[in-house]
Design a protein around this motif. Structure first.
Motif: not given
Ligand SMILES: Cc1ncc(C[n+]2csc(CCOP(=O)(O)OP(=O)(O)O)c2C)c(N)n1
Ligand code: SF4
Ligand SMILES: [Mg+2]
Lengths: 375, 275
Positions: A326-329, A353-356
């Motif tokens: 997996a790739v996490i952005v 995607a990991l968004n804040r």
């Protein structure tokens, strides 16, 4: 060199720019970039340079382009609202091929947003802010040390390729003060734009092998014309479709032609990793920390960090992502760089995607949680 | 004139794009005559322009020329002058260019007093985009964006610049071409920011829509409405109704030139550097 200093990211940008020979700054105050203007105001007059506080960011951008026309290395610095105002003149610099550097210390937007909070919401704007297809280089440091070196490099790239270069910072990096130990590799060299060949007739927008025409500084005996209208190799306006196509391809393609010199990507424990984090700017500091602690626990996690974010490092990401689980952005926005990563891996690896968007930095723990979920 | 054309214009760029009867060519002629009189070396002159019909002038002038963005010519020029003060910098703008979109830059350039010369082509209309009203269009005129007549009050560019602190302000017309040359020469020689407002005519996008039958009639209007500043002083106010003053309107040598002032900053910075 090996000299230690306590520097904020903003101060480091100024030092790097000065080391690369910058002698003109024009700007308009805005949080969180203001310290850059303050530092240039202090530093430039004693070094034969000029600091100008202009009436707004549109004028600041115009003034640095004008300064560059005389051969002076010129910088401006701003944040979201001011960066939006600069777009028309950034496009001008791109098509007229005037070297210049814009430091954008990102804050939370749109509009006045959260003036003192960080964000990565301008990632796409740095690439596509001005109207029309145009070339641009964007560099995103993640430490004060790198802000020094990369701002110097930004100045040099703008000179070498006659292109506006954006240094993409954020509030955290701009204000964070850290101990910086400069080593030999941090030494900023001064690179100057290529001038006309005195033995041949000067063509302001000549087609050369390297795709970069020579630049004649104003007042050096070459009288020619600069315009934001599409021009032919003589510099005068044309709407001949063949000429328009030819020049606009050259102007845009010169970046790709020199990608190897422009690109800079950091790889952290990528080879044997199952899971890859792709992050830039201050979010990459958290990512780096997450990778470090997970590795200590024996987990196969790595990170790729585009330092040059535009042109986007397609090949670097494709290779690094190949065969991963997996790739996490992680990004402090609703997902901008992730679109580039998805385009590049093209469905071969799942992308998360990991968004804040609450005005706070994504923590290493949040990344660890997501990684553990995936594993 | 032919000789001056050969000397100062890029003859291979002719014919120019301006309509037949346009005032812009007259202003360009007055300008190169002024340069010839000033005796400036062509390599030492920078000509900067904005966007509009007027802005196209830089394409024809054989100097260091730059055609910038709409309204921003003064910002670009500021960067040029500050980093190569030796250059004689001239800035050409239209009325929309200078006092609508570029109004902020204009007043701040006046306030700073950097040694440059601005020539504003005031044809009271947006020529290039086809006749929309501008901040200098008089009331009750017809424009494509004012089909029922204009309602906005208009700016007096010269007064605006005096108010904002320009140290040399003059107004000429395209009818009084010789006077215009004189004013440009004086403006260029003045050490500080000078503004020359030029009342000119756009027969195609202003004249035709506002009952002017020909360019000649518009020139005649300039002749009849432009009153020499000295003469105007002695005239009763009501006689000046609807007219405008021409000639040198304001000059001050009391305010220091910007780079002269900046010299103090450099000196202070250098003194601080001394151990
Ligand atoms: C940012 C921007 N807005 C609008 C335009 C379109 N535009 C081009 S010229 C012009 C007005 C020209 O009027 P003026 O400045 O009076 O010059 P003239 O053509 O009359 O000489 C406008 C609105 C533009 N080029 N850029
Ligand atoms: S539109 Fe008006 S200002 Fe423009 S060239 Fe024609 S006559 Fe001159
Ligand atoms: Mg006009």
């Amino acid at each position: 060199m090996a000299e230690a200093k306590l520097l904020s990211g903003n101060d480091a940008c100024v030092q790097g720019a000065l080391a690369a020979g910058v002698r003109f700054f024009a700007g308009y105050p805005i949080t969180p970039s203001t310290e850059i203007a303050n530092a240039f105001a202090r530093e430039l007059p004693g070094r034969g340079g000029i600091f100008m506080q202009m009436e707004d960011e549109i004028a600041s951008m115009g003034a640095i382009i004008g300064a560059s026309c005389t051969g002076t290395k010129a910088v401006t610095a701003t944040s979201g609202p001011g960066f939006s105002l600069m777009q028309e003149n950034i496009g001008y610099a791109a098509v007229a091929e005037i070297p210049c550097v814009i430091i954008n210390v990102m804050r939370y937007g749109p509009s006045t947003g959260l003036p003192t909070s960080p964000s990565q919401g301008d990632f796409m704007q740095t690439r596509w802010g001005p109207h029309g297809d145009h070339p641009v280089i964007v560099i995103a440091p993640y430490t004060a040390r790198e802000a020094y070196r990369e701002t110097g490099r930004a100045v040099n790239l703008s000179e070498r390729y006659r292109v506006p270069v954006i240094v993409l910072m954020d509030e955290i990096l701009g204000h964070l003060r850290e101990r910086v130990e400069f080593r030999d590799e941090d030494l900023v060299q001064e690179i100057n734009r290529k001038g006309p060949d005195p033995d041949s007739t000067f063509l302001p927008y000549e087609y050369t092998e390297d795709g970069v025409p020579p630049f004649a500084n104003f007042g050096t005996g070459y009288r020619y014309h600069i315009t934001g209208l599409i021009h032919d190799e003589t510099g005068f306006p044309t709407n001949n479709p063949v000429e328009v196509d030819r020049i606009m391809r050259r102007v845009n393609e010169k970046i790709e032609l020199h990608r190897r010199d422009i690109a800079r990507t950091q790889f952290v424990e990528v080879d044997d990793a199952d899971i890859l984090v792709v992050a830039f700017g201050s979010v990459a500091r958290s990512a780096h920390e997450a990778v470090r602690t997970l590795r200590q626990e024996g987990k196969a996690v790595g990170m790729v960090r585009p330092v040059t974010v535009w042109p986007f490092p397609d090949e670097d990401i494709r290779k690094a992502a190949a065969g991963k689980k997996a790739v996490i952005v992680p990004e402090m926005n609703l997902g901008q760089m992730v679109r580039e990563v998805e385009r590049v891996v093209a469905g071969t690896v799942p992308v998360h995607a990991l968004n804040r968007i609450d005005g706070l930095l994504i923590t290493p723990q949040e990344m660890r949680d997501l990684i553990e979920d995936i594993q | 004139m032919g000789e001056l054309h050969e000397k100062y214009l890029r003859m291979n760029k002719m014919p120019h794009i301006w309509c037949a009867g346009c005032g812009n060519g007259i202003i360009m002629g007055a300008f190169i005559t002024a340069i010839d009189r000033l005796g400036y070396d062509k390599d030492e002159v920078a000509a900067v322009s904005g966007i509009g019909c007027s802005g196209r002038i830089t394409g024809y002038l054989d100097f260091n020329t730059i055609h910038t963005t709409h309204g921003r010519a003064l910002a670009f020029a500021t960067g040029i002058k500050l980093t190569k003060p030796r250059l004689k910098v001239f800035v050409f703008m239209g009325d929309g260019d200078a006092v609508a979109i570029g109004g902020n830059h204009l007043i701040h350039a006046c306030r700073r007093n950097l040694d440059m010369t601005a020539v504003i082509f005031n044809n009271h209309i947006y020529g290039m985009t086809g006749g929309q009203f501008s901040p200098t269009t008089f009331k009750n005129k017809s424009a494509t964006t004012a089909p029922y007549g204009t309602t906005d009050p208009d700016f007096d560019i010269a007064q605006l610049c005096i108010g904002a602190g320009a140290t040399y302000v003059a107004r000429g017309t395209s009818y009084h071409a010789r006077l215009l040359t004189d004013l440009i020469v004086k403006g260029a020689e003045h050490p500080g920011f000078s503004v020359i407002e030029v009342i000119t005519h756009c027969p195609v996008n202003f004249g035709r829509r506002n009952n002017f039958e020909s360019p000649a009639q518009m020139l005649l209007w300039q002749k009849e409405h432009g009153v020499a500043a000295r003469k105007a002083k002695a005239m009763p106010l009501e006689d000046m109704e609807g007219k405008f003053t021409i000639g040198e309107l304001y000059r001050s040598t009391e305010i220091p030139e910007y780079l002269e002032e900046y010299g103090r900053v450099i000196q202070a910075a250098n003194e601080e550097k001394q151990p």
